[in-house]
Design a protein around this motif. Structure first.
Motif, short mmCIF file in Angstrom:
data_model
loop_
_atom_site.label_atom_id
_atom_site.label_comp_id
_atom_site.label_asym_id
_atom_site.label_seq_id
_atom_site.Cartn_x
_atom_site.Cartn_y
_atom_site.Cartn_z
N VAL A 1 13.16 3.67 -0.70
CA VAL A 1 12.58 4.75 0.09
C VAL A 1 11.78 5.65 -0.83
O VAL A 1 12.28 6.09 -1.88
CB VAL A 1 13.67 5.57 0.82
N LEU A 2 10.53 5.89 -0.46
CA LEU A 2 9.64 6.77 -1.20
C LEU A 2 9.31 7.97 -0.32
O LEU A 2 8.98 7.80 0.86
CB LEU A 2 8.33 6.05 -1.56
N VAL B 1 -1.34 9.74 -3.51
CA VAL B 1 -0.53 8.52 -3.59
C VAL B 1 0.35 8.34 -2.35
O VAL B 1 0.68 7.19 -1.99
CB VAL B 1 0.33 8.53 -4.87
N ALA B 2 0.72 9.41 -1.67
CA ALA B 2 1.60 9.26 -0.50
C ALA B 2 0.95 8.41 0.59
O ALA B 2 1.65 7.68 1.30
CB ALA B 2 1.98 10.63 0.06
N ARG B 3 -0.36 8.50 0.73
CA ARG B 3 -1.02 7.67 1.73
C ARG B 3 -1.08 6.21 1.30
O ARG B 3 -1.46 5.33 2.08
CB ARG B 3 -2.42 8.21 2.04
N ARG B 4 -0.69 5.94 0.06
CA ARG B 4 -0.66 4.57 -0.47
C ARG B 4 0.73 3.98 -0.47
O ARG B 4 0.91 2.81 -0.87
CB ARG B 4 -1.21 4.56 -1.91
N PHE B 5 1.73 4.74 -0.04
CA PHE B 5 3.11 4.24 -0.11
C PHE B 5 3.26 2.87 0.53
O PHE B 5 3.88 1.97 -0.02
CB PHE B 5 4.06 5.22 0.57
N ARG B 6 2.73 2.73 1.74
CA ARG B 6 2.90 1.46 2.46
C ARG B 6 2.28 0.31 1.67
O ARG B 6 2.90 -0.75 1.47
CB ARG B 6 2.27 1.54 3.85
N GLY B 7 1.05 0.51 1.21
CA GLY B 7 0.39 -0.54 0.46
C GLY B 7 1.09 -0.87 -0.85
O GLY B 7 1.18 -2.04 -1.23
N LEU C 1 6.15 9.93 -7.27
CA LEU C 1 5.04 9.04 -7.57
C LEU C 1 3.73 9.78 -7.84
O LEU C 1 2.87 9.27 -8.57
CB LEU C 1 4.85 8.02 -6.44
N HIS C 2 3.56 10.99 -7.30
CA HIS C 2 2.31 11.72 -7.54
C HIS C 2 2.21 12.18 -9.00
O HIS C 2 1.13 12.55 -9.45
CB HIS C 2 2.19 12.92 -6.61
N GLU C 3 3.33 12.14 -9.74
CA GLU C 3 3.31 12.54 -11.15
C GLU C 3 3.01 11.38 -12.09
O GLU C 3 2.81 11.59 -13.29
CB GLU C 3 4.65 13.14 -11.54
N LEU D 1 20.23 4.21 -6.85
CA LEU D 1 19.54 4.79 -8.00
C LEU D 1 18.51 5.78 -7.49
O LEU D 1 17.61 5.43 -6.73
CB LEU D 1 18.86 3.69 -8.81
N ASP D 2 18.64 7.05 -7.91
CA ASP D 2 17.69 8.10 -7.54
C ASP D 2 16.78 8.35 -8.74
O ASP D 2 17.22 8.87 -9.77
CB ASP D 2 18.44 9.38 -7.15
N VAL D 3 15.52 7.95 -8.62
CA VAL D 3 14.58 7.99 -9.74
C VAL D 3 13.74 9.26 -9.64
O VAL D 3 13.16 9.56 -8.61
CB VAL D 3 13.68 6.74 -9.73
#
Length: 265
Positions: A147-148, A182-188, A123-125, A57-59
């Motif tokens: 995968v993000l 938000v990209a720096r939050r991906f792991r968390g 995710l930034h949107e 699934l590509d969201v």
């Protein structure tokens, strides 16, 4: 090849009236054709373990390029996007593939319907990326992969005469984004929402072609609109960038983060 697992009914996925899909699609096309973009997409398929029969699934699928590429690898791929006109463009570009209108936080699929979940430049949107990750966990089967991919909007790296002004311009542009960091939050986010074996990679797009000058000029224009810089400051800064481009000295680097994780049982 493409298919769609059983959908859940009763959800209305309307669009904001201020969306401009045609211009957004042009931006996405430009990003997808940038140096290193194809390799980054291929890396996401590798991290997801895409193979024959993988239910992917590509969201936030945009124009549907990743769905077509994953399908060519043998996946049963479906793309979803909240924008009806974007989905219409994806269907026109990639006939025979599966696309649906859906919100990332309210996917119309049964629990455990997918083996792989991909969200690129999405995710930034979102005002609540955590809700999207909770939904990702729900629709993934145990052991499924997510995968993000996305950039941190505060980390545009530009060579410029005035470093302080450059920082103001970059931060002003970032502040126009719903979730600029938000990209720096991906792991968390992955760890907080039931994923394990979480890893993060970074690749950097280095743009030196003079044809990329409009990207820099656009940053300055955005900063003027926010009031962060004056028109005169923006004009001087853009003139510096224009001169660099004319002399083959333009430099823009954009770090892109890719986080992957496995849905815990």
């Amino acid at each position: 090849m493409s298919t769609t697992p059983a959908a859940r009914s009763g959800r209305d996925h309307r669009l904001s009236p201020d969306r401009r899909p045609s211009s957004l699609l042009a931006v996405l096309d430009a990003v997808d054709s940038a140096p290193g973009a194809a390799a980054l997409r291929a890396r996401s398929y590798d991290l997801l373990g895409v193979a024959a029969g993988t239910r992917l699934l590509d969201v936030g699928c945009g124009g549907g390029l990743a769905v077509a590429e994953a399908s060519a690898l043998g996946a049963f791929a479906t793309g979803v996007d909240r924008d009806e006109e974007m989905i219409a463009a994806a269907r026109e570009r990639h006939p025979g593939h599966a696309f649906a209108v859906a919100e990332a936080s309210a996917l119309p699929y049964e629990d455990g319907a997918w083996d792989a979940y991909r969200a690129d430049k999405l995710l930034h949107e979102l005002p609540d990326p955590g809700a999207a990750l909770a939904e990702a966990r729900r629709v993934l089967a145990p052991g499924g992969r997510a995968v993000l991919t996305g950039q941190d909007w505060d980390t545009f790296v530009l060579d410029a005469e005035d470093g302080a002004l450059t920082r103001r311009i970059v931060h002003a542009r970032a502040d126009l984004v719903t979730g600029p960091r938000v990209a720096r939050r991906f792991r968390g986010l992955l760890l907080d929402h039931g994923f394990e074996e979480v890893e993060v990679e970074v690749s950097t797009a280095v743009l030196t072609d003079a044809r990329r000058l409009p990207l820099a000029a656009g940053l300055a224009e955005s900063a003027v609109r926010t009031g962060a810089v004056t028109p005169e400051e923006a004009e001087a800064w853009t003139a510096d960038q224009t001169a660099r481009a004319a002399g083959d000295r333009f430099f823009l680097a954009v770090p892109v983060f890719t986080a992957s994780g496995t849905r815990a049982p």
